[in-house]
Design a protein around this motif. Sequence first.
Motif, PDB file in Angstrom:
ATOM      1  N   THR A 120      12.792 -14.836 -44.430  1.00 19.09           N
ATOM      2  CA  THR A 120      12.104 -13.841 -43.425  1.00 19.09           C
ATOM      3  C   THR A 120      12.912 -12.506 -43.749  1.00 19.09           C
ATOM      4  OG1 THR A 120      13.469 -14.427 -41.567  1.00 19.09           O
ATOM      5  CG2 THR A 120      11.710 -15.772 -41.967  1.00 19.09           C
ATOM      6  N   ALA A 121      12.194 -11.610 -43.634  1.00 17.67           N
ATOM      7  CA  ALA A 121      12.601 -10.244 -43.662  1.00 17.67           C
ATOM      8  C   ALA A 121      12.877  -9.880 -42.259  1.00 17.67           C
ATOM      9  CB  ALA A 121      11.476  -9.354 -43.923  1.00 17.67           C
ATOM     10  N   PHE A 122      12.745 -10.770 -41.153  1.00 17.34           N
ATOM     11  CA  PHE A 122      13.363 -10.491 -39.970  1.00 17.34           C
ATOM     12  C   PHE A 122      14.639 -11.406 -39.473  1.00 17.34           C
ATOM     13  CE2 PHE A 122      11.136 -13.877 -37.930  1.00 17.34           C
ATOM     14  CZ  PHE A 122      10.064 -14.032 -38.517  1.00 17.34           C
ATOM     15  N   HIS A 123      14.924 -11.121 -38.398  1.00 14.20           N
ATOM     16  CA  HIS A 123      16.103 -11.740 -37.989  1.00 14.20           C
ATOM     17  C   HIS A 123      16.073 -12.949 -36.763  1.00 14.20           C
ATOM     18  CE1 HIS A 123      19.097  -9.110 -40.313  1.00 14.20           C
ATOM     19  NE2 HIS A 123      18.202  -8.424 -40.021  1.00 14.20           N
ATOM     20  N   PRO A 124      15.605 -13.946 -36.870  1.00 10.09           N
ATOM     21  CA  PRO A 124      15.441 -14.957 -35.729  1.00 10.09           C
ATOM     22  C   PRO A 124      16.899 -15.228 -35.116  1.00 10.09           C
ATOM     23  CG  PRO A 124      14.948 -15.834 -37.793  1.00 10.09           C
ATOM     24  CD  PRO A 124      15.248 -14.656 -38.234  1.00 10.09           C
ATOM     25  N   GLU A 125      17.995 -15.063 -35.944  1.00  8.39           N
ATOM     26  CA  GLU A 125      19.035 -15.190 -35.262  1.00  8.39           C
ATOM     27  C   GLU A 125      19.760 -14.427 -34.404  1.00  8.39           C
ATOM     28  OE1 GLU A 125      18.422 -14.157 -38.116  1.00  8.39           O
ATOM     29  OE2 GLU A 125      20.049 -12.613 -38.887  1.00  8.39           O
ATOM     30  N   LEU A 126      18.922 -13.240 -34.328  1.00  6.41           N
ATOM     31  CA  LEU A 126      19.345 -12.058 -33.203  1.00  6.41           C
ATOM     32  C   LEU A 126      18.699 -12.348 -31.969  1.00  6.41           C
ATOM     33  CD1 LEU A 126      19.468  -8.934 -35.241  1.00  6.41           C
ATOM     34  CD2 LEU A 126      21.528 -10.585 -34.788  1.00  6.41           C
ATOM     35  N   ALA A 156      12.115  -1.185 -47.264  1.00  7.31           N
ATOM     36  CA  ALA A 156      10.928  -1.083 -47.631  1.00  7.31           C
ATOM     37  C   ALA A 156       9.868  -0.208 -46.437  1.00  7.31           C
ATOM     38  CB  ALA A 156      10.026  -2.480 -47.848  1.00  7.31           C
ATOM     39  N   PHE A 157      10.382  -0.787 -45.345  1.00  2.79           N
ATOM     40  CA  PHE A 157       9.839   0.043 -44.088  1.00  2.79           C
ATOM     41  C   PHE A 157       9.819   1.570 -43.986  1.00  2.79           C
ATOM     42  CE2 PHE A 157       9.209  -4.332 -43.395  1.00  2.79           C
ATOM     43  CZ  PHE A 157       8.063  -4.384 -43.048  1.00  2.79           C
ATOM     44  N   GLY A 158      11.018   2.005 -44.675  1.00  6.94           N
ATOM     45  CA  GLY A 158      11.181   3.480 -44.667  1.00  6.94           C
ATOM     46  C   GLY A 158      11.981   3.981 -43.550  1.00  6.94           C
ATOM     47  N   ARG A 159      12.514   5.083 -43.476  1.00  2.00           N
ATOM     48  CA  ARG A 159      13.431   5.700 -42.607  1.00  2.00           C
ATOM     49  C   ARG A 159      13.002   5.775 -41.280  1.00  2.00           C
ATOM     50  NH1 ARG A 159      17.079  10.504 -44.404  1.00  2.00           N
ATOM     51  NH2 ARG A 159      18.753   9.614 -45.306  1.00  2.00           N
ATOM     52  N   GLN A 160      11.639   6.421 -40.885  1.00  2.42           N
ATOM     53  CA  GLN A 160      11.099   6.606 -39.882  1.00  2.42           C
ATOM     54  C   GLN A 160      11.198   5.284 -38.937  1.00  2.42           C
ATOM     55  OE1 GLN A 160       9.719   6.554 -42.722  1.00  2.42           O
ATOM     56  NE2 GLN A 160       8.069   7.841 -42.799  1.00  2.42           N
ATOM     57  N   ARG A 198       2.013  -6.610 -44.242  1.00  6.55           N
ATOM     58  CA  ARG A 198       3.006  -6.997 -45.349  1.00  6.55           C
ATOM     59  C   ARG A 198       3.532  -8.329 -44.997  1.00  6.55           C
ATOM     60  NH1 ARG A 198       3.065  -3.660 -49.597  1.00  6.55           N
ATOM     61  NH2 ARG A 198       2.573  -1.444 -49.016  1.00  6.55           N
ATOM     62  N   ILE A 199       3.715  -8.878 -46.200  1.00  7.39           N
ATOM     63  CA  ILE A 199       4.407 -10.603 -46.450  1.00  7.39           C
ATOM     64  C   ILE A 199       5.979 -10.304 -45.831  1.00  7.39           C
ATOM     65  CG2 ILE A 199       4.924 -12.406 -47.632  1.00  7.39           C
ATOM     66  CD1 ILE A 199       2.596 -11.528 -49.622  1.00  7.39           C
ATOM     67  N   VAL A 200       6.206 -11.085 -44.909  1.00 12.82           N
ATOM     68  CA  VAL A 200       7.543 -11.192 -44.464  1.00 12.82           C
ATOM     69  C   VAL A 200       8.221 -12.257 -44.140  1.00 12.82           C
ATOM     70  CG1 VAL A 200       7.607  -8.550 -43.282  1.00 12.82           C
ATOM     71  CG2 VAL A 200       6.742 -10.723 -41.924  1.00 12.82           C
ATOM     72  N   TRP A 232      10.373  -5.993 -47.593  1.00  9.67           N
ATOM     73  CA  TRP A 232       8.849  -6.722 -47.583  1.00  9.67           C
ATOM     74  C   TRP A 232       8.939  -7.276 -48.982  1.00  9.67           C
ATOM     75  CZ3 TRP A 232       6.281  -1.375 -46.230  1.00  9.67           C
ATOM     76  CH2 TRP A 232       5.947  -0.833 -47.325  1.00  9.67           C
ATOM     77  N   VAL A 233       7.923  -8.173 -48.912  1.00  8.92           N
ATOM     78  CA  VAL A 233       7.642  -8.800 -50.015  1.00  8.92           C
ATOM     79  C   VAL A 233       6.323  -8.332 -50.732  1.00  8.92           C
ATOM     80  CG1 VAL A 233       6.931 -11.242 -51.402  1.00  8.92           C
ATOM     81  CG2 VAL A 233       8.504 -10.909 -49.175  1.00  8.92           C
ATOM     82  N   GLU A 234       6.659  -7.690 -52.407  1.00 11.23           N
ATOM     83  CA  GLU A 234       5.527  -6.997 -52.705  1.00 11.23           C
ATOM     84  C   GLU A 234       4.611  -8.015 -53.653  1.00 11.23           C
ATOM     85  OE1 GLU A 234       6.615  -2.563 -52.386  1.00 11.23           O
ATOM     86  OE2 GLU A 234       5.817  -3.379 -54.473  1.00 11.23           O
ATOM     87  N   ARG A 235       4.956  -9.146 -53.951  1.00 10.78           N
ATOM     88  CA  ARG A 235       4.490 -10.026 -55.023  1.00 10.78           C
ATOM     89  C   ARG A 235       4.987 -11.269 -54.942  1.00 10.78           C
ATOM     90  NH1 ARG A 235       5.537 -12.622 -59.561  1.00 10.78           N
ATOM     91  NH2 ARG A 235       7.637 -12.284 -59.218  1.00 10.78           N
TER      92      ARG A 235
END
Length: 211
Positions: A177-183, A112-116, A165-167, A143-146
């Motif tokens: 989560t949309a992110f990676h705490p394992e990293l 969702a966050f796009g290429r850039q 944005r909801i993550v 990301w979470v839209e709804r």
Amino acid sequence: MAEVTVGVLALQGDVREHLAALTGAGATAVAVRRPEELERVDGLVVPGGESTTISKLAEAFDLLDPIRKRIGAGLPVYGSCAGMIMLATEVLDGRPDQQSFGGIEMTVRRNAFGRQVDSFEAPVELAGVPGPSFHAVFIRAPWVERVADGVQVLGRVTEGPGAGRIVAVRQGNVVATAFHPELTGDRRLHRWFVDLVRGATDGPGQHRFAE
Ligand SMILES: NC(=O)CC[C@H](N)C(=O)O
């Protein structure tokens, strides 16, 4: 403290990192590739990776329905990034044949966050997890839209192009989560999830529904 066994769905993605993070958080961590292995776990992590591949392999390894059934029976599950997508009831920008396990009534948008901003890092505060903001790593993240009623929003991006944005979300025993705490070296989220597994487990294979 009660011993708990937490599985990591080991079809594709950053399986090793989650196994290490769970071990560091005090759980017995095991890789799950077969339905018999799924039966032995008190909780499950769905790793980051590529949700279309995880979806295909889950079907090929006959894990799709067993995982759906255990989630329906209250199994605590945590998904990061592709794992978040696998736990959504609706996926936008997915492949037409892409399947998910469900577990959280929400709509997520892949990449969702796009290429850039293929990859970026931003601080995210997580409700219920004490301490400073997470240094959240996003890699071609959704990301979470709804979210439906009953889904708790745990965190949002606070800076940068996706600000607001909801993550991070939770519904009952299912967390994503949309992110990676394992990293990163931050084990707070894995510890928090292992505590959730402990709280939901009365004994091997026994799970209560979440409050
Ligand atoms: N880091 C990740 O897990 C990327 C997720 C990936 N873009 C997907 O759709 O599954």
